[in-house]
Design a protein around this motif. Sequence first.
Motif, PDB file in Angstrom:
ATOM      1  N   GLY A  98      21.369  -6.729 -27.839  1.00  0.00           N
ATOM      2  CA  GLY A  98      20.121  -6.153 -28.008  1.00  0.00           C
ATOM      3  C   GLY A  98      19.763  -6.326 -26.300  1.00  0.00           C
ATOM      4  N   LYS A 100      16.907  -7.031 -25.357  1.00  0.00           N
ATOM      5  CA  LYS A 100      16.222  -8.123 -25.357  1.00  0.00           C
ATOM      6  C   LYS A 100      16.886  -9.379 -24.324  1.00  0.00           C
ATOM      7  CE  LYS A 100      12.797  -9.830 -27.882  1.00  0.00           C
ATOM      8  NZ  LYS A 100      11.897  -9.713 -29.382  1.00  0.00           N
ATOM      9  N   TRP A 124       5.978  -3.458 -22.792  1.00  0.00           N
ATOM     10  CA  TRP A 124       6.337  -3.859 -24.318  1.00  0.00           C
ATOM     11  C   TRP A 124       5.920  -5.494 -23.973  1.00  0.00           C
ATOM     12  CZ3 TRP A 124      11.727  -6.043 -24.953  1.00  0.00           C
ATOM     13  CH2 TRP A 124      12.249  -6.596 -26.234  1.00  0.00           C
ATOM     14  N   TYR A 127       8.249  -8.484 -22.089  1.00  0.00           N
ATOM     15  CA  TYR A 127       8.150  -8.323 -20.451  1.00  0.00           C
ATOM     16  C   TYR A 127       7.588  -9.766 -19.714  1.00  0.00           C
ATOM     17  CZ  TYR A 127      10.289  -3.401 -20.456  1.00  0.00           C
ATOM     18  OH  TYR A 127      10.707  -2.733 -20.853  1.00  0.00           O
ATOM     19  N   SER A 170       9.009   0.598 -19.069  1.00  0.00           N
ATOM     20  CA  SER A 170      10.030   0.974 -19.588  1.00  0.00           C
ATOM     21  C   SER A 170       9.526   2.781 -19.930  1.00  0.00           C
ATOM     22  CB  SER A 170      10.494   0.785 -21.507  1.00  0.00           C
ATOM     23  OG  SER A 170       8.711   0.653 -21.845  1.00  0.00           O
ATOM     24  N   ASP A 203      13.377   0.029 -17.941  1.00  0.00           N
ATOM     25  CA  ASP A 203      14.189  -0.274 -19.407  1.00  0.00           C
ATOM     26  C   ASP A 203      14.736   1.159 -19.754  1.00  0.00           C
ATOM     27  OD1 ASP A 203      14.878  -0.921 -22.030  1.00  0.00           O
ATOM     28  OD2 ASP A 203      13.044  -2.072 -21.837  1.00  0.00           O
ATOM     29  N   ILE A 205      16.047   2.610 -22.650  1.00  0.00           N
ATOM     30  CA  ILE A 205      16.225   1.985 -24.067  1.00  0.00           C
ATOM     31  C   ILE A 205      15.640   2.906 -25.013  1.00  0.00           C
ATOM     32  CG2 ILE A 205      14.694   0.953 -25.288  1.00  0.00           C
ATOM     33  CD1 ILE A 205      17.649  -0.695 -26.521  1.00  0.00           C
ATOM     34  N   TYR A 206      14.957   3.982 -24.899  1.00  0.00           N
ATOM     35  CA  TYR A 206      14.713   4.895 -25.676  1.00  0.00           C
ATOM     36  C   TYR A 206      14.812   6.327 -25.835  1.00  0.00           C
ATOM     37  CZ  TYR A 206      11.251   1.829 -28.248  1.00  0.00           C
ATOM     38  OH  TYR A 206      10.272   0.418 -29.185  1.00  0.00           O
ATOM     39  N   SER A 235      19.658   0.275 -30.851  1.00  0.00           N
ATOM     40  CA  SER A 235      18.845  -0.383 -31.245  1.00  0.00           C
ATOM     41  C   SER A 235      18.699   0.768 -31.862  1.00  0.00           C
ATOM     42  CB  SER A 235      18.098  -1.212 -30.700  1.00  0.00           C
ATOM     43  OG  SER A 235      18.825  -2.614 -30.714  1.00  0.00           O
ATOM     44  N   LYS A 236      17.578   1.191 -31.015  1.00  0.00           N
ATOM     45  CA  LYS A 236      16.382   2.836 -31.104  1.00  0.00           C
ATOM     46  C   LYS A 236      17.288   4.338 -31.551  1.00  0.00           C
ATOM     47  CE  LYS A 236      13.598  -0.725 -30.069  1.00  0.00           C
ATOM     48  NZ  LYS A 236      12.576  -1.034 -31.007  1.00  0.00           N
ATOM     49  N   ARG A 244      22.629  -5.560 -32.910  1.00  0.00           N
ATOM     50  CA  ARG A 244      22.186  -6.631 -30.979  1.00  0.00           C
ATOM     51  C   ARG A 244      23.082  -6.063 -30.017  1.00  0.00           C
ATOM     52  NH1 ARG A 244      18.445  -5.862 -31.463  1.00  0.00           N
ATOM     53  NH2 ARG A 244      17.761  -7.819 -29.871  1.00  0.00           N
TER      54      ARG A 244
HETATM   55  C1  LIG Z   1      10.813  -1.020 -24.181  1.00  0.00           C
HETATM   56  C2  LIG Z   1      11.567  -2.261 -25.078  1.00  0.00           C
HETATM   57  N1  LIG Z   1      12.477  -2.597 -25.393  1.00  0.00           N
HETATM   58  C3  LIG Z   1      13.767  -2.690 -25.097  1.00  0.00           C
HETATM   59  C4  LIG Z   1      13.624  -3.902 -26.754  1.00  0.00           C
HETATM   60  C5  LIG Z   1      14.986  -4.787 -27.362  1.00  0.00           C
HETATM   61  O1  LIG Z   1      15.607  -3.657 -27.621  1.00  0.00           O
HETATM   62  P1  LIG Z   1      17.055  -4.500 -28.398  1.00  0.00           P
HETATM   63  O2  LIG Z   1      16.307  -4.497 -30.213  1.00  0.00           O
HETATM   64  O3  LIG Z   1      18.599  -4.472 -28.478  1.00  0.00           O
HETATM   65  O4  LIG Z   1      17.475  -5.530 -28.377  1.00  0.00           O
HETATM   66  C6  LIG Z   1      12.291  -3.156 -27.793  1.00  0.00           C
HETATM   67  C7  LIG Z   1      13.108  -3.147 -28.589  1.00  0.00           C
HETATM   68  O5  LIG Z   1      11.236  -3.406 -29.235  1.00  0.00           O
HETATM   69  C8  LIG Z   1      12.024  -2.453 -27.340  1.00  0.00           C
HETATM   70  O6  LIG Z   1      10.545  -1.883 -27.313  1.00  0.00           O
END
Ligand SMILES: Cc1ncc(COP(=O)(O)O)c(C=O)c1O
Length: 397
Positions: A98, A100, A124, A127, A170, A203, A205-206, A235-236, A244
């Motif tokens: 993940g 994370k 988030w 952090y 992020s 970050d 991820i979105y 993930s998203k 993960r």
């Molecule tokens: C901004 C942000 N970064 C990282 C993560 C973690 O993502 P992952 O589920 O891939 O560990 C999230 C999950 O909510 C998130 O919102």
Amino acid sequence: MTLSKRINELNESQTLAMARKSRELKAKGVHVINLSLGEPDFDTPDFIKEAAKKAIEDNYSHYSPVAGYLDLREAISEKFKRDNHLEYTPDEIVVSTGAKQSLINAIMCLVNPGDEVIIFTPYWVSYTSMVQLAEGVPVFVKAGVEQDFKPTADQIEAAISPRTKLLIFSSPCNPTGSVLTYEELSEIAEILRKYPHIYAISDEIYEHIVFEEKHISLASFSEIKDRVITVNGLSKGYAMTGWRIGYIGAPKRIAQACDKFQGQFTSGTCTISQRAAIAALKADPSEIGYMREAFYRRRNIVIDLLSEIPGFRLNLPKGAFYVFPDVSKLLGKHYMGNKISTTEDLCMYLLNHAHVSTVSGDAFGASNCIRISYAASENDLIDAISRIHEAVNKLKD
Ligand SMILES: Cc1ncc(COP(=O)(O)O)c(C=O)c1O
């Protein structure tokens, strides 16, 4: 004391009380609409699931390299080129359990005790805790709804000290949905250029859930790329939270450090998920466009309806699947003799009286906001917001 100072000082999830209450209501047969989720409500696309099934059949059941299979890192390298115009070779990429874990790896590898870490706020949740685990000092640069929750270059620069090691943000942002524009990112890049002792974690991820704006990677500003850690994952955008898979693209020395760190913790992430991730990343991103389109429709519905609620101040989120109304005008109001003093009180009130679960902004460093996730069906969203509206109307001065 039995437990370490480290764990005693770590914040517990602030949503536990809400989750408990929500379970109690559901057990009584109440239809609670959950708008507190941090994950897409879609299932993983079939073509990705098929790749995982095949991986099981093909006996991908042994340890993988710590940083992930080479062909996965090659697929990520191609993805960085295709989607972000970034050049990262496979040895500059580390795949983790993940995003994370990608984040904690990078923070643990960069931050020494006492180092300051600038965190764009609202942030988030994890952090801050991660920086604390590394014994760093979080420095919050706050931005409210009136500035689309985005700190200005002046604010960021004013927070810099000789102890600053890192900045983290992020974009698209969880919890605000704000997306940094090319101009805003170029100002951040300019700051990094001016202060060569500072690194940045971007970050992303979105990245696939972006509406009017275009997603831009901070590392695409080439003069500072060697101090940027680009964090991303499946993930998203691919509805794969449970699989993960997260990853970084970073300068080789940082990638190697993350590989070393991860090697002592978890080793390579789940092999089946890695094979599935290859199929996901090699597919044309248009394969997952239907999720972005659904989120866009819902964003518009949610913003239209929420903006009619007195006391809710909104920005227009350009990405992710959250809205983050500033509800400070509702604080101090009452319901049947009970005062709503904090946003946590408001969230509990909305749960008890509207049967809608949301998250208090405290968790994200913004005690005057609440987070509403629109990872839910259009019908549920319309129903939930009309219930919230009704409950807010019942509050008295
Ligand atoms: C901004 C942000 N970064 C990282 C993560 C973690 O993502 P992952 O589920 O891939 O560990 C999230 C999950 O909510 C998130 O919102």
